[in-house]
Design a protein around this motif. Structure first.
Motif, mmCIF file in Angstrom:
data_model
loop_
_atom_site.group_PDB
_atom_site.id
_atom_site.type_symbol
_atom_site.label_atom_id
_atom_site.label_comp_id
_atom_site.label_asym_id
_atom_site.label_seq_id
_atom_site.Cartn_x
_atom_site.Cartn_y
_atom_site.Cartn_z
ATOM 1 N N PHE A 79 -30.966 -20.053 48.056
ATOM 2 C CA PHE A 79 -32.044 -19.515 46.967
ATOM 3 C C PHE A 79 -31.187 -18.561 45.879
ATOM 4 O O PHE A 79 -32.091 -18.145 45.277
ATOM 5 C CB PHE A 79 -32.844 -18.627 47.928
ATOM 6 N N GLY B 236 -36.424 -15.743 45.648
ATOM 7 C CA GLY B 236 -36.328 -17.206 46.255
ATOM 8 C C GLY B 236 -36.756 -17.143 47.769
ATOM 9 O O GLY B 236 -37.485 -18.149 48.035
ATOM 10 N N GLN C 168 -32.586 -19.069 42.078
ATOM 11 C CA GLN C 168 -34.233 -18.965 41.838
ATOM 12 C C GLN C 168 -34.365 -18.559 40.612
ATOM 13 O O GLN C 168 -33.814 -17.343 40.154
ATOM 14 C CB GLN C 168 -34.883 -17.928 42.852
ATOM 15 N N LEU D 242 -36.995 -23.494 41.548
ATOM 16 C CA LEU D 242 -35.739 -23.285 42.566
ATOM 17 C C LEU D 242 -34.845 -24.376 42.234
ATOM 18 O O LEU D 242 -34.810 -25.458 42.177
ATOM 19 C CB LEU D 242 -36.059 -23.341 44.010
#
Length: 353
Positions: A233, A138, A236, A205
């Motif tokens: 993140f 991510g 992700q 995301l």
């Protein structure tokens, strides 16, 4: 608006495989450390941290025993030097570690380090986290495809991230957007949310609830520019429902959704979506070899359960009317197809990674 499926209560942490570590070394994201994440867990005391208004931040300030504190602080300064200046130790001689905080919730249970310049009291933050392949992918995709670059380093046992400055989305909506004495161009804010929404879907995301992104506000010569930046993140390419990759479907973002519906007609929304897809496509072209190398590691990586992959590929195939998604066997392959669609349909380029 609520998602049709809740976010997984506890996301699986996926280890860094050798091919991903090889990619990180190729692009100078790796770092050999004496101090690892696990070492920071050996603190002696912890107490709650509060913000300027006296509200519990859900972080804890941690204290180490004197015999190990000095060694930890010196190593943290060395890590910061690599993160900011390529390891030049002279750049941190005038810096001191003022505070270390620990967050016990979330997937990577981060430590937040406050580092201060002793000459002028200017401070900065950086983070030490558990390594998670999902988050690393991510971060790298954000670096390559989003408007702003991100600086991070990885060892086998530790993830190091720079601080992303900005006003948390929930704070911005509560303390700025609703207050009449703040003169923000709300149409610009609506436009930015549309573009952010599209960016999250294209690059898969997920979980962009209001506290997982920030508003970066920049005064310009005739107006104030606003940009939304993701700061979390962990999700992700993990969840199996398309709507989880669309911030518009989270109830925490309803104030921004309402703004878009009030200020932007459908044709304008479609225009901004197309603009964002084209920009992502051009960034992809500019990072062609690096993305090719990244997808080489990602297309076979285990980043979610197979059930979630099957669910997501079915929804994306239906959403885009694109049967190629049904042939994808991993989250990496789904993301690769998502970006290829931009090149084919937005930039009219048939490019093989």
């Amino acid at each position: 608006m609520k998602t049709k499926e809740a976010i997984s209560k506890k996301k699986i942490i996926y280890p860094i495989q050798s091919n991903l570590m090889g990619y990180l070394k190729t692009y100078s994201r790796d770092l050999k450390l004496k101090l690892h994440y696990e070492n920071l867990l050996d603190y002696d005391q912890a107490f709650n941290s509060y913000d300027k208004k006296g509200k519990d931040t859900l972080w804890q300030t941690v204290i180490y025993k004197e015999q190990i504190a000095t060694e930890i602080y010196e190593e943290l300064k060395r890590i910061y030097s690599y993160l900011k200046s390529g390891g030049n130790q002279s750049s941190v001689e005038h810096l001191t570690i003022e505070k270390i905080e620990y967050c016990s919730f979330g997937n990577t249970n981060p430590f937040r380090i406050k580092i201060v310049n002793i000459y002028n009291d200017v401070y900065d933050y950086f983070y030490i986290k558990r390594p998670d392949a999902s988050r690393i992918y991510g971060l790298e995709l954000e670096h390559l495809l989003a408007p702003d670059k991100i600086n991070f380093l990885v060892s086998e046992h530790t993830l190091i991230e720079e601080h992303i400055p900005g006003i948390s989305g929930d704070v911005f909506m509560n303390d700025y957007l609703k207050k009449t004495h703040y003169d923000f161009n709300k149409t610009r804010i609506a436009k930015e949310f549309v573009k952010f929404n599209e960016r999250c879907l294209v690059r898969l995301l997920g979980d962009m609830r209001a506290y997982n992104y920030v508003f970066d506000i920049t005064p310009d010569f005739d107006d104030t520019q606003v940009r939304i930046r993701a700061i979390d993140f962990d999700q992700q390419s993990y969840e199996g429902r398309k709507n989880i990759y669309l911030p518009q479907f989270f109830k925490e973002n309803f104030a921004l959704v309402e703004l878009v519906m009030q200020l932007l007609p459908e044709k304008t929304i479609a225009q901004y979506q197309q603009e964002e897809r084209s920009i992502i496509g051009r960034r992809s072209l500019g990072a062609k070899q690096r993305l090719k190398d990244l997808f080489h590691t990602m297309e076979k990586a285990e980043l979610s359960t197979y059930e979630k992959v099957v669910s997501l590929r079915t929804e994306l195939a239906e959403f885009y009317q694109d049967p190629v998604f049904e042939k994808c066997e991993t989250m990496g392959m789904l993301l690769e197809r998502s970006l290829k669609r931009i090149l084919i349909y937005s930039l009219k380029k048939n490019w093989d990674w």
